[in-house]
Enzyme design. Structure first.
Site, short mmCIF file in Angstrom:
data_model
loop_
_atom_site.label_atom_id
_atom_site.label_comp_id
_atom_site.label_asym_id
_atom_site.label_seq_id
_atom_site.Cartn_x
_atom_site.Cartn_y
_atom_site.Cartn_z
N GLY A 223 18.82 15.22 -36.22
CA GLY A 223 17.68 15.13 -35.33
C GLY A 223 16.36 14.88 -36.02
CG HIS B 134 7.85 -2.27 -16.76
ND1 HIS B 134 6.77 -2.94 -17.29
CD2 HIS B 134 7.35 -1.44 -15.81
CE1 HIS B 134 5.67 -2.55 -16.69
NE2 HIS B 134 5.98 -1.63 -15.78
#
Length: 206
Positions: free
Chosen positions: A67, A134
């Site tokens: 991580g 987007h």
């Protein structure tokens, strides 16, 4: 079918393995881990330490299940230099829009949504239930934690970490190597590296 080798058999590595099992693309899945007390994870064997990876590169796909952005980045760069095959893992219960680009070593976890025309760099983590709208640009080795929401046309710089449940408004840029605290709300560009917390977020550490 190739075999898959995951470097790191703890928390993040487990989730990568769980995703890989669901994809059913590999003949076998194994781990490398430097903790000698870990022998198996999810019933999958730990076959050696991180330093053993060179022995497996020719016959395994290799992905880094760590991580920490810096450690993951350094390990992936080593693998790239050695010519390793580094896959992209996309959980079958995630949603990936049209014209999305995902770099090598990036993992997309369950329930994540990446909308059209976004570009995700290499070695990124798009964690559980996060959304990237987007035209986002996520640079290399970024960690998008569970439940993070990025609006449209957001840019996140290399090596940054967005804490669980944080929110980034549209048309925002975040500089490289930042830490965004859990639940923080980003409503203006972050141009200075540091740790940011709060609603709206403010810089608290350099």
């Amino acid at each position: 079918m190739k075999k898959l080798l995951i470097i790191g058999a703890s928390g993040h590595g487990k989730v990568i393995a769980d995703t890989a099992l669901k994809l059913n693309k590999w003949e076998s899945i194994s781990f490398l881990d430097d903790d000698e007390n870990i022998k198996t994870t999810l019933g999958l064997k730990v076959v050696g330490k991180t330093s053993d990876v060179i022995k497996y590169i020719d016959v395994y796909d290799v992905i880094v299940g760590v991580g920490n952005n810096n450690i993951r980045g350094n390990l992936q760069k080593f693998l790239e230099d050695k010519g390793a095959s580094i896959p992209v893992l996309i959980h079958p219960n995630s949603i990936i829009g049209e014209e999305v680009i995902l770099g090598a070593g990036t993992v997309v976890m369950a329930g994540a949504v990446i909308n059209c025309c976004s570009r995700i760099g290499k070695g990124c983590i798009v964690n559980t239930g996060s959304t990237i709208d987007h035209d986002n640009i996520i640079e290399d080795f970024v960690h998008i934690s569970p439940g993070v929401h990025l609006a449209g046309t957001v840019k996140v710089g290399k090596g940054s970490w967005l804490g669980i449940g944080s929110i980034v408004s549209n048309n925002i840029s975040i500089v490289s190597n930042c830490k965004i605290g859990a639940g923080a709300v980003i409503i203006k560009d972050i141009v200075e590296t540091g740790t940011y917390v709060g609603m709206p977020a403010r810089r608290v550490y350099s």
